[in-house]
Design an enzyme around this catalytic site. Structure first.
Site, PDB file in Angstrom:
ATOM      1  N   ASP A  62       0.830  -1.208   0.000  1.00 20.51           N
ATOM      2  CA  ASP A  62       0.000   0.000   0.000  1.00 20.51           C
ATOM      3  C   ASP A  62       0.862   1.255   0.000  1.00 20.51           C
ATOM      4  OD1 ASP A  62       0.937  -0.366   2.576  1.00 20.51           O
ATOM      5  OD2 ASP A  62      -1.026  -0.632   3.486  1.00 20.51           O
ATOM      6  N   ASN A 123      -7.756  -2.297  13.948  1.00 26.52           N
ATOM      7  CA  ASN A 123      -9.165  -2.578  13.628  1.00 26.52           C
ATOM      8  C   ASN A 123      -9.305  -3.821  12.746  1.00 26.52           C
ATOM      9  OD1 ASN A 123      -8.204  -1.620  11.211  1.00 26.52           O
ATOM     10  ND2 ASN A 123      -9.659   0.068  11.008  1.00 26.52           N
ATOM     11  N   HIS A 125      -7.479  -4.410  10.016  1.00 27.05           N
ATOM     12  CA  HIS A 125      -7.164  -4.212   8.589  1.00 27.05           C
ATOM     13  C   HIS A 125      -5.847  -4.904   8.226  1.00 27.05           C
ATOM     14  CE1 HIS A 125      -4.996  -0.131   9.464  1.00 27.05           C
ATOM     15  NE2 HIS A 125      -4.060  -0.940   9.019  1.00 27.05           N
ATOM     16  N   GLU A 130      -9.708  -1.614   4.905  1.00 28.27           N
ATOM     17  CA  GLU A 130     -10.419  -1.267   6.129  1.00 28.27           C
ATOM     18  C   GLU A 130     -11.668  -2.133   6.289  1.00 28.27           C
ATOM     19  OE1 GLU A 130      -8.890   0.463   8.171  1.00 28.27           O
ATOM     20  OE2 GLU A 130      -8.438   2.518   7.571  1.00 28.27           O
TER      21      GLU A 130
END
Ligand code: GLP
Length: 222
Positions: A62, A123, A125, A130
């Site tokens: 990413d 979270n 990810h 996400e």
């Protein structure tokens, strides 16, 4: 799940996996993560002077939507922590950009990702997929969640400086990798890791897609 005694052991273990992979398959495509977790792994790999990087291609998972020259871009992170310290040419090191289809095509034409090293967000990810990301998603532009922006603000002067968008390999892209190593450091991530690996799969916990992968190894330290 492999539980290791220290961050040092996590770093050396995953670095050894990468090194052994490259020794066995010198011509290979490897997907690489950023974040604080893999920094020790990169440090350990840099020390392996005999490793032959000539035929290795890397694909970063990413990148933020920001100037790649910014000191907090993942281009800069990789240069400072890794690429600037090993014998590898810029032409071997790939990053996603807005031309997301070209990135997918390049990986595909080169035979796909052989080894993918992943970190885990608080979270759930992976890369910048996400919660809510489709399990079949491909490389694309995404909005970052408030949680991720706050988590990553520790690298910036101000939370307002954190980019709100990024480009990420999709969950489907990651799942196409032939072998996946998930490295997780810190007991604040133990609960989300357990849920991702053992509870029912859900798009609310993107890492839970990994349960379906038949060549996944998980390495964790407190
Ligand atoms: C970022 C990256 C992820 C990484 C995650 C965890 O959001 N895009 O690829 O896995 O952070 O980072 P850390 O290791 O710093 O907790």
């Amino acid at each position: 799940m492999n539980i290791l005694n220290s961050y040092k052991e996590l770093s050396t273990t995953v670095a050894d996996i990468v090194a052994k992979h490259i020794i066995k398959w010198p011509v290979t495509n490897i997907a690489l993560p950023t974040g604080s977790t893999p920094i020790g792994m990169y440090e350990e790999l840099v020390k392996k002077f005999d490793l032959e990087w000539t035929y290795v291609k890397t694909f970063n998972l990413d990148e933020y939507i920001m100037n790649p020259d910014h000191e907090q871009s993942y281009h800069s992170y990789m240069k400072n922590n890794f690429y600037g310290k090993i014998d590898i040419m810029p032409s071997q090191c790939n990053f996603p950009d807005r031309n997301t289809e070209a990135y997918e095509k390049k990986m595909r034409n080169m035979g796909g990702i052989d080894l993918c090293i992943l970190g885990l967000g608080t979270n759930g990810h992976i890369a910048f997929n996400e919660p809510g990301s489709d399990f079949k998603s491909r490389t694309r532009v995404v909005d970052l969640t408030e949680q991720t922006i706050v988590d990553n603000s520790r690298f910036f002067d101000d939370v307002g400086d954190v980019p709100t968008q990024a480009i990420t390999m999709g969950l489907g892209t990651i799942m196409d990798s032939k072998r996946i190593i998930l490295m997780v450091s810190g007991d604040h991530k133990l609960n989300i890791l357990n849920v991702a690996m053992n509870a029912a799969q859900t798009i609310d916990i993107p890492a839970s897609v990994l349960q379906e992968h038949d060549n996944l190894e998980v390495y964790y330290c407190d």
